[in-house]
Design a protein around this motif. Structure first.
Motif, PDB file in Angstrom:
ATOM      1  N   ALA A 166      43.479  56.676  41.521  1.00  0.00           N
ATOM      2  CA  ALA A 166      42.649  55.631  42.252  1.00  0.00           C
ATOM      3  C   ALA A 166      43.711  54.188  42.523  1.00  0.00           C
ATOM      4  CB  ALA A 166      41.420  55.192  41.521  1.00  0.00           C
ATOM      5  N   ILE A 167      43.873  54.074  44.014  1.00  0.00           N
ATOM      6  CA  ILE A 167      44.740  52.776  44.227  1.00  0.00           C
ATOM      7  C   ILE A 167      43.549  51.697  44.128  1.00  0.00           C
ATOM      8  CG2 ILE A 167      45.681  51.557  46.191  1.00  0.00           C
ATOM      9  CD1 ILE A 167      46.872  54.420  46.650  1.00  0.00           C
ATOM     10  N   THR A 168      43.804  50.472  43.486  1.00  0.00           N
ATOM     11  CA  THR A 168      42.763  49.676  43.541  1.00  0.00           C
ATOM     12  C   THR A 168      43.298  48.347  44.245  1.00  0.00           C
ATOM     13  OG1 THR A 168      43.760  48.553  41.401  1.00  0.00           O
ATOM     14  CG2 THR A 168      41.873  50.367  41.245  1.00  0.00           C
ATOM     15  N   PHE A 169      42.447  47.626  45.120  1.00  0.00           N
ATOM     16  CA  PHE A 169      42.758  46.470  45.763  1.00  0.00           C
ATOM     17  C   PHE A 169      41.762  45.447  45.511  1.00  0.00           C
ATOM     18  CE2 PHE A 169      40.949  49.107  48.839  1.00  0.00           C
ATOM     19  CZ  PHE A 169      40.207  48.328  49.661  1.00  0.00           C
ATOM     20  N   THR A 170      42.111  44.145  45.857  1.00  0.00           N
ATOM     21  CA  THR A 170      41.385  42.803  45.804  1.00  0.00           C
ATOM     22  C   THR A 170      41.529  42.316  47.124  1.00  0.00           C
ATOM     23  OG1 THR A 170      41.282  42.972  43.667  1.00  0.00           O
ATOM     24  CG2 THR A 170      40.249  40.819  44.633  1.00  0.00           C
ATOM     25  N   MET A 171      40.642  41.927  48.041  1.00  0.00           N
ATOM     26  CA  MET A 171      40.565  41.122  49.023  1.00  0.00           C
ATOM     27  C   MET A 171      39.866  39.677  48.757  1.00  0.00           C
ATOM     28  SD  MET A 171      42.511  43.379  50.959  1.00  0.00           S
ATOM     29  CE  MET A 171      42.154  42.609  52.517  1.00  0.00           C
ATOM     30  N   ASN A 172      40.093  38.895  49.683  1.00  0.00           N
ATOM     31  CA  ASN A 172      39.385  37.721  49.855  1.00  0.00           C
ATOM     32  C   ASN A 172      38.080  37.987  50.566  1.00  0.00           C
ATOM     33  OD1 ASN A 172      40.601  37.632  52.487  1.00  0.00           O
ATOM     34  ND2 ASN A 172      40.719  35.252  52.378  1.00  0.00           N
ATOM     35  N   PRO A 173      37.058  37.048  50.700  1.00  0.00           N
ATOM     36  CA  PRO A 173      35.645  37.455  51.380  1.00  0.00           C
ATOM     37  C   PRO A 173      36.111  37.797  52.683  1.00  0.00           C
ATOM     38  CG  PRO A 173      35.455  35.519  49.985  1.00  0.00           C
ATOM     39  CD  PRO A 173      36.953  35.743  50.007  1.00  0.00           C
ATOM     40  N   ASP A 174      37.006  37.513  53.602  1.00  0.00           N
ATOM     41  CA  ASP A 174      36.817  37.851  54.840  1.00  0.00           C
ATOM     42  C   ASP A 174      38.013  38.853  55.215  1.00  0.00           C
ATOM     43  OD1 ASP A 174      38.969  36.297  54.977  1.00  0.00           O
ATOM     44  OD2 ASP A 174      38.393  34.947  56.590  1.00  0.00           O
ATOM     45  N   TRP A 175      38.527  39.227  54.187  1.00  0.00           N
ATOM     46  CA  TRP A 175      39.659  40.264  54.334  1.00  0.00           C
ATOM     47  C   TRP A 175      40.677  39.631  55.142  1.00  0.00           C
ATOM     48  CZ3 TRP A 175      39.359  46.027  53.627  1.00  0.00           C
ATOM     49  CH2 TRP A 175      38.424  46.286  52.618  1.00  0.00           C
ATOM     50  N   SER A 176      41.051  38.283  55.290  1.00  0.00           N
ATOM     51  CA  SER A 176      42.300  37.901  55.950  1.00  0.00           C
ATOM     52  C   SER A 176      43.472  37.697  54.884  1.00  0.00           C
ATOM     53  CB  SER A 176      42.156  36.362  56.194  1.00  0.00           C
ATOM     54  OG  SER A 176      41.664  35.487  55.291  1.00  0.00           O
ATOM     55  N   LYS A 177      43.176  38.012  53.580  1.00  0.00           N
ATOM     56  CA  LYS A 177      44.157  38.184  52.548  1.00  0.00           C
ATOM     57  C   LYS A 177      43.875  39.013  51.574  1.00  0.00           C
ATOM     58  CE  LYS A 177      45.298  33.886  51.205  1.00  0.00           C
ATOM     59  NZ  LYS A 177      45.437  32.579  50.671  1.00  0.00           N
ATOM     60  N   MET A 178      44.921  39.848  51.064  1.00  0.00           N
ATOM     61  CA  MET A 178      44.985  40.676  50.174  1.00  0.00           C
ATOM     62  C   MET A 178      45.407  39.988  48.987  1.00  0.00           C
ATOM     63  SD  MET A 178      46.736  44.412  49.669  1.00  0.00           S
ATOM     64  CE  MET A 178      45.639  45.200  50.452  1.00  0.00           C
ATOM     65  N   ILE A 179      44.628  39.888  47.887  1.00  0.00           N
ATOM     66  CA  ILE A 179      45.077  39.229  46.731  1.00  0.00           C
ATOM     67  C   ILE A 179      45.890  40.067  45.647  1.00  0.00           C
ATOM     68  CG2 ILE A 179      44.051  37.984  44.441  1.00  0.00           C
ATOM     69  CD1 ILE A 179      43.019  36.812  47.498  1.00  0.00           C
ATOM     70  N   SER A 180      45.334  41.443  45.681  1.00  0.00           N
ATOM     71  CA  SER A 180      46.435  42.384  44.994  1.00  0.00           C
ATOM     72  C   SER A 180      46.128  43.880  45.258  1.00  0.00           C
ATOM     73  CB  SER A 180      46.367  42.167  43.324  1.00  0.00           C
ATOM     74  OG  SER A 180      44.845  42.571  42.886  1.00  0.00           O
ATOM     75  N   LEU A 181      47.312  44.563  45.071  1.00  0.00           N
ATOM     76  CA  LEU A 181      47.165  46.051  45.352  1.00  0.00           C
ATOM     77  C   LEU A 181      47.834  46.768  44.261  1.00  0.00           C
ATOM     78  CD1 LEU A 181      46.766  48.156  48.381  1.00  0.00           C
ATOM     79  CD2 LEU A 181      48.594  48.707  46.945  1.00  0.00           C
TER      80      LEU A 181
END
Length: 118
Positions: A32-47
């Motif tokens: 599993a690849i995990t990722f975190t986005m900000n609420p509007d998906w304009s920024k990827m926090i981490s992957l």
């Protein structure tokens, strides 16, 4: 004399530990690849790309250009915008740019985490 509820209460910690161990084993064994986005998906926090996609350790607004081929961007954008708007699960099978630069396919899923303000 042991009542059914007493036996159950005595067993729960062991069962919970068993469940935790199984969950840990599943997560460890998965690709599993995990990722975190900000609420509007304009920024990827981490992957965490697991050597399939390139890791992103610093927040970036260039995630679409880095991971999504041009021909898939409109479809990915429409799907995540709908998920954000409706505060629902994002799920889509789509093309990606693998860590070695070659094309690949992935099933992406994202679960919204909503606070009291929505």
């Amino acid at each position: 004399m042991n009542l059914p509820n007493q036996n159950k209460a005595q067993e729960e910690p062991q069962t919970f530990t068993e469940c935790e161990n199984r969950f840990h084993a599943l997560i460890t064994a998965t690709n599993a690849i995990t990722f975190t986005m900000n609420p509007d998906w304009s920024k990827m926090i981490s992957l965490q790309g697991k050597n399939i996609l390139s890791d992103t350790c610093e927040p970036t607004t260039e995630w679409m250009q880095r991971y999504i081929p041009v021909q898939e961007r409109e479809r990915v954008t429409a799907t995540f915008k709908e998920a954000v708007h409706n505060k629902k699960l994002f799920e889509l099978e789509h093309a990606v740019i693998l860590s070695d630069g070659s094309p690949g396919w992935i099933i992406s899923r994202a679960i919204p985490i909503v606070n009291k303000q929505g």
